[in-house]
Design a protein around this motif. Sequence first.
Motif, PDB file in Angstrom:
ATOM      1  N   ASP A  34      41.456-108.661 -88.101  1.00 39.39           N
ATOM      2  CA  ASP A  34      40.272-109.462 -87.814  1.00 39.39           C
ATOM      3  C   ASP A  34      39.163-108.614 -87.192  1.00 39.39           C
ATOM      4  O   ASP A  34      37.985-108.794 -87.501  1.00 39.39           O
ATOM      5  CB  ASP A  34      40.615-110.623 -86.868  1.00 39.39           C
ATOM      6  CG  ASP A  34      41.542-111.638 -87.508  1.00 39.39           C
ATOM      7  OD1 ASP A  34      41.472-111.832 -88.740  1.00 39.39           O
ATOM      8  OD2 ASP A  34      42.356-112.231 -86.768  1.00 39.39           O
ATOM      9  N   ASP A  60      38.932-111.716 -78.402  1.00 36.33           N
ATOM     10  CA  ASP A  60      39.593-112.980 -78.092  1.00 36.33           C
ATOM     11  C   ASP A  60      38.584-114.132 -78.079  1.00 36.33           C
ATOM     12  O   ASP A  60      38.875-115.222 -78.571  1.00 36.33           O
ATOM     13  CB  ASP A  60      40.326-112.874 -76.759  1.00 36.33           C
ATOM     14  CG  ASP A  60      41.504-113.810 -76.672  1.00 36.33           C
ATOM     15  OD1 ASP A  60      42.295-113.885 -77.646  1.00 36.33           O
ATOM     16  OD2 ASP A  60      41.647-114.481 -75.636  1.00 36.33           O
ATOM     17  N   GLU A  61      37.392-113.880 -77.547  1.00 34.94           N
ATOM     18  CA  GLU A  61      36.341-114.913 -77.544  1.00 34.94           C
ATOM     19  C   GLU A  61      35.918-115.283 -78.966  1.00 34.94           C
ATOM     20  O   GLU A  61      35.518-116.418 -79.214  1.00 34.94           O
ATOM     21  CB  GLU A  61      35.126-114.431 -76.746  1.00 34.94           C
ATOM     22  CG  GLU A  61      35.374-114.401 -75.253  1.00 34.94           C
ATOM     23  CD  GLU A  61      34.262-113.726 -74.459  1.00 34.94           C
ATOM     24  OE1 GLU A  61      33.290-113.208 -75.068  1.00 34.94           O
ATOM     25  OE2 GLU A  61      34.370-113.695 -73.211  1.00 34.94           O
ATOM     26  N   GLY A  65      37.990-115.490 -81.348  1.00 34.06           N
ATOM     27  CA  GLY A  65      39.131-116.183 -81.945  1.00 34.06           C
ATOM     28  C   GLY A  65      39.977-115.282 -82.829  1.00 34.06           C
ATOM     29  O   GLY A  65      40.799-115.768 -83.613  1.00 34.06           O
ATOM     30  N   ALA A 119      42.871-112.821 -84.186  1.00 36.45           N
ATOM     31  CA  ALA A 119      44.313-112.728 -83.957  1.00 36.45           C
ATOM     32  C   ALA A 119      44.794-111.281 -83.975  1.00 36.45           C
ATOM     33  O   ALA A 119      45.782-110.949 -83.331  1.00 36.45           O
ATOM     34  CB  ALA A 119      45.072-113.532 -85.007  1.00 36.45           C
ATOM     35  N   ALA A 157      44.325-115.145 -75.235  1.00 37.04           N
ATOM     36  CA  ALA A 157      44.624-116.492 -75.735  1.00 37.04           C
ATOM     37  C   ALA A 157      44.913-116.498 -77.233  1.00 37.04           C
ATOM     38  O   ALA A 157      45.769-117.245 -77.695  1.00 37.04           O
ATOM     39  CB  ALA A 157      43.455-117.423 -75.427  1.00 37.04           C
ATOM     40  N   HIS A 158      44.195-115.673 -77.993  1.00 36.39           N
ATOM     41  CA  HIS A 158      44.295-115.731 -79.457  1.00 36.39           C
ATOM     42  C   HIS A 158      44.930-114.498 -80.096  1.00 36.39           C
ATOM     43  O   HIS A 158      45.592-114.613 -81.115  1.00 36.39           O
ATOM     44  CB  HIS A 158      42.905-115.936 -80.072  1.00 36.39           C
ATOM     45  CG  HIS A 158      42.211-117.155 -79.584  1.00 36.39           C
ATOM     46  ND1 HIS A 158      42.546-118.423 -79.985  1.00 36.39           N
ATOM     47  CD2 HIS A 158      41.204-117.308 -78.687  1.00 36.39           C
ATOM     48  CE1 HIS A 158      41.775-119.296 -79.370  1.00 36.39           C
ATOM     49  NE2 HIS A 158      40.949-118.647 -78.579  1.00 36.39           N
ATOM     50  N   LEU A 159      44.694-113.344 -79.526  1.00 32.64           N
ATOM     51  CA  LEU A 159      45.189-112.107 -80.131  1.00 32.64           C
ATOM     52  C   LEU A 159      46.708-112.043 -80.092  1.00 32.64           C
ATOM     53  O   LEU A 159      47.321-112.257 -79.050  1.00 32.64           O
ATOM     54  CB  LEU A 159      44.614-110.893 -79.404  1.00 32.64           C
ATOM     55  CG  LEU A 159      43.140-110.615 -79.673  1.00 32.64           C
ATOM     56  CD1 LEU A 159      42.575-109.661 -78.630  1.00 32.64           C
ATOM     57  CD2 LEU A 159      42.948-110.049 -81.069  1.00 32.64           C
ATOM     58  N   THR A 160      47.307-111.729 -81.251  1.00 27.84           N
ATOM     59  CA  THR A 160      48.760-111.601 -81.343  1.00 27.84           C
ATOM     60  C   THR A 160      49.207-110.178 -81.631  1.00 27.84           C
ATOM     61  O   THR A 160      50.356-109.838 -81.415  1.00 27.84           O
ATOM     62  CB  THR A 160      49.323-112.519 -82.449  1.00 27.84           C
ATOM     63  OG1 THR A 160      48.714-112.170 -83.700  1.00 27.84           O
ATOM     64  CG2 THR A 160      49.062-113.987 -82.126  1.00 27.84           C
TER      65      THR A 160
END
Length: 170
Positions: free
Chosen positions: A16, A108-109, A111, A113, A146-149
Amino acid sequence: MRVTLVEGDITAQQVDVIVNAANSSLLGGGGVDGAIHRKGGPAVLAECRALRASRYGRGLPTGQAVATTAGNLPARWVVHTVGPVHSAQEDRSALLRDCYANSLRVADELGAATIAFPLISAGVYRWPVEDAVRQALTVLRAADPAHLTEARLVLFGAPTYAVAQQVRAG
């Protein structure tokens, strides 16, 4: 968030966010910065010029991060960050860690991943590779976005990749 080491070309990472080790002008340069601008194409440069004309008239400060489109890159966004030049007289490690932390925050802001980092400041800014890897892994391992994997540390060349593997194992 899973942290992986990858030997390869940052501009070929299908993620991303691709992080650009930019210079403060945001207008391209050598190394990673030049490669990202060349492959990303005119859309990346156009957004960087707009950022210079609005929020960053004096350039992006060291350690900060800002996002643009990824243009023709295999990503949605480029997060540009300016690494510190290594100095034997002054400890600039906190600024280097800020590059990673602020890039993670911006991604992360958005969104995102997945994110791919080059080894910031280890090229023309002369940061010793072993310590550059250590600083990067310190931030990436401690992050709880919160979003990053997944965060990839993309190492250019087998020797740099080998050093990174040793640092990770040690």
